[in-house]
Motif scaffolding. Structure first.
Motif, short mmCIF file in Angstrom:
data_model
loop_
_atom_site.label_atom_id
_atom_site.label_comp_id
_atom_site.label_asym_id
_atom_site.label_seq_id
_atom_site.Cartn_x
_atom_site.Cartn_y
_atom_site.Cartn_z
N GLU A 1 32.07 -15.54 -26.11
CA GLU A 1 30.72 -14.63 -25.86
C GLU A 1 30.54 -14.04 -27.06
O GLU A 1 31.37 -13.50 -27.85
N THR A 2 29.17 -13.98 -27.52
CA THR A 2 28.73 -13.44 -28.69
C THR A 2 28.37 -11.57 -28.13
O THR A 2 27.96 -11.91 -27.12
N ASP A 3 28.78 -11.03 -28.95
CA ASP A 3 28.23 -9.26 -28.61
C ASP A 3 27.20 -9.34 -29.13
O ASP A 3 26.47 -9.37 -29.97
N ILE A 4 25.99 -9.43 -27.82
CA ILE A 4 24.79 -9.54 -27.84
C ILE A 4 24.02 -8.02 -28.56
O ILE A 4 23.74 -8.27 -29.76
N ASN A 5 24.92 -7.44 -28.68
CA ASN A 5 24.58 -5.52 -28.78
C ASN A 5 24.48 -5.91 -30.98
O ASN A 5 23.99 -5.29 -31.47
N TYR B 1 17.12 -7.92 -28.74
CA TYR B 1 18.28 -7.76 -27.11
C TYR B 1 17.69 -9.27 -25.81
O TYR B 1 17.79 -10.09 -26.43
N ALA B 2 15.65 -9.12 -25.84
CA ALA B 2 15.51 -10.16 -25.45
C ALA B 2 15.26 -11.29 -25.53
O ALA B 2 15.95 -11.68 -24.78
N VAL C 1 17.34 -12.50 -28.14
CA VAL C 1 18.82 -13.51 -28.45
C VAL C 1 19.46 -13.52 -27.49
O VAL C 1 19.95 -14.69 -27.44
N LYS C 2 19.05 -12.28 -26.02
CA LYS C 2 19.56 -13.42 -24.75
C LYS C 2 18.76 -13.96 -24.43
O LYS C 2 19.35 -15.46 -23.80
N ILE D 1 20.55 -17.95 -26.50
CA ILE D 1 21.72 -17.36 -26.03
C ILE D 1 21.89 -18.42 -24.64
O ILE D 1 22.79 -19.37 -24.24
N GLN D 2 20.81 -18.03 -24.01
CA GLN D 2 20.85 -18.75 -22.49
C GLN D 2 20.05 -20.17 -22.62
O GLN D 2 20.63 -21.16 -22.41
N GLU E 1 23.48 -22.14 -23.64
CA GLU E 1 24.01 -22.40 -22.82
C GLU E 1 23.68 -23.15 -21.26
O GLU E 1 24.15 -23.95 -21.15
#
Length: 97
Positions: free
Chosen positions: A54-58, A83-84, A86-87, A90-91, A94
């Motif tokens: 898992e990537t540490d998003i923060n 943050y949004a 990067v999230k 990542i989604q 995935e």
């Protein structure tokens, strides 16, 4: 496994923050995407033998914000927007697995 599409990633990143797709926004989002991959590289997450699940998003957002502060794109993004974005990226990644 589906192939990563940079344009699709950028579109999803911009949609996550309610921005329109246009040249300025796309270029800015591409810069964020490039910096995210710089972060992945620096953290060893691109190594196929990496145990990182898992990537540490923060942490990624802090890295990106620091780099953008040095010489960022014309469009400025807040911490919340980064943050949004990067999230969303990542989604997207995935969803390809």
């Amino acid at each position: 496994m589906k192939e990563f599409d940079e344009n699709q990633a950028v579109s999803l990143m911009l949609a996550a923050i309610g921005y329109q797709n246009n040249n300025t926004n796309n270029d800015a989002a591409l810069e964020v995407l490039d910096l995210l991959y710089d972060y992945y590289d620096e953290m060893g997450e691109l190594d196929p033998d990496s145990d990182e699940d898992e990537t540490d998003i923060n942490d990624a957002v802090s890295f990106i914000a620091k780099q953008l502060a040095k010489n960022g794109p014309d469009t400025e993004f807040s911490h919340t927007q980064l943050y949004a974005m990067v999230k969303a990226e990542i989604q997207y990644e995935e969803s390809l697995i």
